[in-house]
Design a protein around this motif. Structure first.
Motif, PDB file in Angstrom:
ATOM      1  N   VAL A  81      10.736  22.202   0.832  1.00  0.00           N
ATOM      2  CA  VAL A  81      11.051  22.804   2.074  1.00  0.00           C
ATOM      3  C   VAL A  81      10.639  24.099   2.517  1.00  0.00           C
ATOM      4  CG1 VAL A  81      13.931  24.158   2.600  1.00  0.00           C
ATOM      5  CG2 VAL A  81      13.634  21.954   1.406  1.00  0.00           C
ATOM      6  N   ALA A  82       9.729  24.785   1.352  1.00  0.00           N
ATOM      7  CA  ALA A  82       9.545  26.493   2.146  1.00  0.00           C
ATOM      8  C   ALA A  82       7.984  25.616   3.104  1.00  0.00           C
ATOM      9  CB  ALA A  82       8.914  27.109   1.115  1.00  0.00           C
ATOM     10  N   PHE A  83       7.183  24.528   2.451  1.00  0.00           N
ATOM     11  CA  PHE A  83       6.077  23.308   3.314  1.00  0.00           C
ATOM     12  C   PHE A  83       6.948  23.309   4.773  1.00  0.00           C
ATOM     13  CE2 PHE A  83       3.255  20.437   4.334  1.00  0.00           C
ATOM     14  CZ  PHE A  83       1.841  21.300   3.992  1.00  0.00           C
ATOM     15  N   ASP A  84       7.550  22.525   4.961  1.00  0.00           N
ATOM     16  CA  ASP A  84       8.413  22.362   5.847  1.00  0.00           C
ATOM     17  C   ASP A  84       8.621  23.686   7.505  1.00  0.00           C
ATOM     18  OD1 ASP A  84       8.038  19.213   5.085  1.00  0.00           O
ATOM     19  OD2 ASP A  84       9.767  19.071   4.927  1.00  0.00           O
ATOM     20  N   LEU A  85       9.776  23.917   6.717  1.00  0.00           N
ATOM     21  CA  LEU A  85      10.077  25.134   7.374  1.00  0.00           C
ATOM     22  C   LEU A  85       8.919  25.991   8.494  1.00  0.00           C
ATOM     23  CD1 LEU A  85      12.627  26.837   5.556  1.00  0.00           C
ATOM     24  CD2 LEU A  85      13.239  25.805   7.749  1.00  0.00           C
ATOM     25  N   GLN A  86       7.997  26.296   7.337  1.00  0.00           N
ATOM     26  CA  GLN A  86       6.960  26.521   7.966  1.00  0.00           C
ATOM     27  C   GLN A  86       6.085  25.707   8.756  1.00  0.00           C
ATOM     28  OE1 GLN A  86       4.174  28.961   4.981  1.00  0.00           O
ATOM     29  NE2 GLN A  86       4.713  27.288   4.126  1.00  0.00           N
ATOM     30  N   THR A  87       5.788  24.781   8.613  1.00  0.00           N
ATOM     31  CA  THR A  87       4.248  23.827   9.416  1.00  0.00           C
ATOM     32  C   THR A  87       5.537  23.182  10.969  1.00  0.00           C
ATOM     33  OG1 THR A  87       5.352  21.870   8.321  1.00  0.00           O
ATOM     34  CG2 THR A  87       3.455  23.414   7.671  1.00  0.00           C
ATOM     35  N   LEU A  88       7.375  22.896  10.483  1.00  0.00           N
ATOM     36  CA  LEU A  88       7.952  22.479  11.888  1.00  0.00           C
ATOM     37  C   LEU A  88       9.304  23.090  12.111  1.00  0.00           C
ATOM     38  CD1 LEU A  88       8.242  19.322   9.780  1.00  0.00           C
ATOM     39  CD2 LEU A  88       7.022  19.155  11.733  1.00  0.00           C
ATOM     40  N   LEU A  89       8.711  25.016  11.953  1.00  0.00           N
ATOM     41  CA  LEU A  89       9.127  25.975  12.546  1.00  0.00           C
ATOM     42  C   LEU A  89      10.154  25.397  13.735  1.00  0.00           C
ATOM     43  CD1 LEU A  89      11.673  28.245  11.901  1.00  0.00           C
ATOM     44  CD2 LEU A  89       9.700  29.565  12.228  1.00  0.00           C
ATOM     45  N   PRO A  90       9.395  25.124  14.801  1.00  0.00           N
ATOM     46  CA  PRO A  90       9.843  25.366  16.402  1.00  0.00           C
ATOM     47  C   PRO A  90      10.925  23.535  16.563  1.00  0.00           C
ATOM     48  CG  PRO A  90       7.752  25.653  16.266  1.00  0.00           C
ATOM     49  CD  PRO A  90       7.224  25.176  14.680  1.00  0.00           C
ATOM     50  N   ALA A  91      10.612  22.647  15.696  1.00  0.00           N
ATOM     51  CA  ALA A  91      11.767  21.437  15.551  1.00  0.00           C
ATOM     52  C   ALA A  91      13.027  21.521  14.732  1.00  0.00           C
ATOM     53  CB  ALA A  91      10.738  20.720  15.138  1.00  0.00           C
ATOM     54  N   PHE A  92      12.780  22.534  13.477  1.00  0.00           N
ATOM     55  CA  PHE A  92      13.964  22.915  13.125  1.00  0.00           C
ATOM     56  C   PHE A  92      14.885  23.800  13.624  1.00  0.00           C
ATOM     57  CE2 PHE A  92      11.884  21.528   8.590  1.00  0.00           C
ATOM     58  CZ  PHE A  92      12.947  21.122   8.179  1.00  0.00           C
ATOM     59  N   GLN A  93      14.456  24.355  14.698  1.00  0.00           N
ATOM     60  CA  GLN A  93      14.990  26.024  15.430  1.00  0.00           C
ATOM     61  C   GLN A  93      15.432  24.929  16.944  1.00  0.00           C
ATOM     62  OE1 GLN A  93      12.070  29.022  16.040  1.00  0.00           O
ATOM     63  NE2 GLN A  93      12.733  29.649  15.126  1.00  0.00           N
ATOM     64  N   ALA A  94      15.315  23.673  17.239  1.00  0.00           N
ATOM     65  CA  ALA A  94      15.783  22.917  17.811  1.00  0.00           C
ATOM     66  C   ALA A  94      16.144  21.983  17.240  1.00  0.00           C
ATOM     67  CB  ALA A  94      14.485  22.246  19.096  1.00  0.00           C
ATOM     68  N   MET A  95      16.967  20.913  16.463  1.00  0.00           N
ATOM     69  CA  MET A  95      17.514  20.398  15.886  1.00  0.00           C
ATOM     70  C   MET A  95      18.698  20.720  16.325  1.00  0.00           C
ATOM     71  SD  MET A  95      16.888  19.452  11.915  1.00  0.00           S
ATOM     72  CE  MET A  95      17.835  20.980  11.057  1.00  0.00           C
ATOM     73  N   PRO A  96      19.489  19.043  16.688  1.00  0.00           N
ATOM     74  CA  PRO A  96      20.709  19.084  17.025  1.00  0.00           C
ATOM     75  C   PRO A  96      21.550  19.631  15.891  1.00  0.00           C
ATOM     76  CG  PRO A  96      20.084  17.094  16.821  1.00  0.00           C
ATOM     77  CD  PRO A  96      18.847  18.270  16.649  1.00  0.00           C
ATOM     78  N   LYS A  97      22.668  19.936  16.088  1.00  0.00           N
ATOM     79  CA  LYS A  97      23.739  20.784  15.112  1.00  0.00           C
ATOM     80  C   LYS A  97      24.030  20.061  13.895  1.00  0.00           C
ATOM     81  CE  LYS A  97      25.387  24.223  18.658  1.00  0.00           C
ATOM     82  NZ  LYS A  97      27.084  24.634  19.303  1.00  0.00           N
ATOM     83  N   GLU A  98      24.302  18.771  13.976  1.00  0.00           N
ATOM     84  CA  GLU A  98      24.900  17.920  12.531  1.00  0.00           C
ATOM     85  C   GLU A  98      24.356  17.833  12.145  1.00  0.00           C
ATOM     86  OE1 GLU A  98      23.917  14.862  16.370  1.00  0.00           O
ATOM     87  OE2 GLU A  98      24.749  16.791  16.110  1.00  0.00           O
ATOM     88  N   PHE A  99      22.534  18.007  12.155  1.00  0.00           N
ATOM     89  CA  PHE A  99      21.473  17.671  11.174  1.00  0.00           C
ATOM     90  C   PHE A  99      21.291  19.372  10.162  1.00  0.00           C
ATOM     91  CE2 PHE A  99      20.269  13.505  13.517  1.00  0.00           C
ATOM     92  CZ  PHE A  99      20.427  13.261  12.835  1.00  0.00           C
TER      93      PHE A  99
END
Length: 308
Positions: free
Chosen positions: A241-259
């Motif tokens: 989780v920590a690795f994904d959040l670091q490498t994909l942070l902009p994608a997580f911030q733009a993720m649809p609300k249901e996800f």
């Protein structure tokens, strides 16, 4: 690829070539090879099934005692399947792995080896196959350097999840395999060569990265809980989780609300903390880590507020 399979020294073998609605003339090449080699079976898809659908279709049709996979732009040594099969019969294994060559388009070659091919070592590295300098078993998420007992896959109903919905469908396939058996063998040779092009699917498939990462995490957590190994592998899941959040942070911030809601629910169940010191985040400088932590803090706050 076709030359390398045609020259295999294992006599009793079939090759299932899945033609996934090609438009580049590759079907003509396969047909020419099949005319001169009755071991090559051609399966034509009526519609584009992509890599996961093609592999699942091949698993349904395969008649062999063991099955292996090759990608169309790779090649392997002529003795690969004979040696893997001999090892499988000698050890009565459900899975036999080997090393692999990683060949870049600029002819730079690396040999990828396993450090730990035990069940526990493989599961840990499949969950978190980090960059080579941190985690030497990045090869563990690949499927083409191994063979799998066909009946074992069928008995456990193991297949490939959809790449459209899940990130790293081959990792999920291997994770289920290695959580389902301890009958694992290894040959310390590099038979297979992975030819790496910048424009390949594995390097360019960036569709819906964050939702697919959430689906992957949910799939992993559900499977590991089902196998009764959740507490054992929870620390590694938190590192993922920590690795994904670091490498994909902009994608997580733009993720649809249901996800976002699903993601926060999983993190809550995992008791995940952004400020834990257990995640081995040394791939970033201390300054970069602080920026990420503060950004994640506000992101998580916003996500929780959205949930309310």
């Amino acid at each position: 690829c076709l030359d390398s399979i045609r020259n295999q020294t294992l006599a009793e073998i079939e090759f299932l070539c899945i033609l996934d609605c090609p438009t580049d003339g590759s079907d003509i090449i396969v047909e020419q090879f099949a005319q001169n080699d009755n071991r090559i079976k051609i399966i034509r898809n009526a519609e584009n099934l992509h890599v996961d659908g093609c592999r699942n279709k091949a698993l349904q049709l395969a008649k062999g005692e063991y099955v292996g996979f090759m990608d169309h732009d790779d090649f392997c040594s002529s003795t690969m399947f004979e040696e893997l099969y001999s090892k499988a019969k000698e050890t009565d294994s459900d899975v036999v792995t080997s090393n692999a060559n990683s060949l870049f388009c600029n002819d730079q070659n690396e040999v990828w080896k396993f450090v730990d091919n035990s069940q526990n070592g493989m599961v840990k590295s499949i969950i978190l196959p980090m960059k080579k300098r941190q985690q030497q078993q990045q090869i563990s998420h690949c499927i083409w350097h191994s063979i799998y007992r066909n009946d074992f896959l069928k008995d456990n109903r193991i297949s490939f999840p959809s790449r459209k919905e899940y990130m790293d469908e081959d990792r999920l396939f291997n994770l289920e395999v290695y959580l389902s058996t301890q009958k694992i063998a290894h040959i310390d040779k590099a038979f297979y060569t992975w030819v790496r092009y910048p424009e390949s699917t594995s390097n360019t498939d960036d569709r819906n990265l964050a939702p697919r990462a959430v689906n992957r995490l949910r799939w992993m957590v559900g499977l590991i809980k089902e196998k009764g190994a959740y507490e054992q592998y929870l620390p590694i899941l938190k590192q993922l989780v920590a690795f994904d959040l670091q490498t994909l942070l902009p994608a997580f911030q733009a993720m649809p609300k249901e996800f976002t809601k699903q993601f926060i629910s999983i993190l809550k169940d995992m008791k995940f903390s952004l400020f834990s010191e257990d995640y081995d985040l040394r791939i970033f400088s201390r300054k970069r880590m602080k920026i990420i932590f503060y950004t994640l803090f506000f992101y998580s706050f916003d996500a929780l507020r959205c949930k309310k």
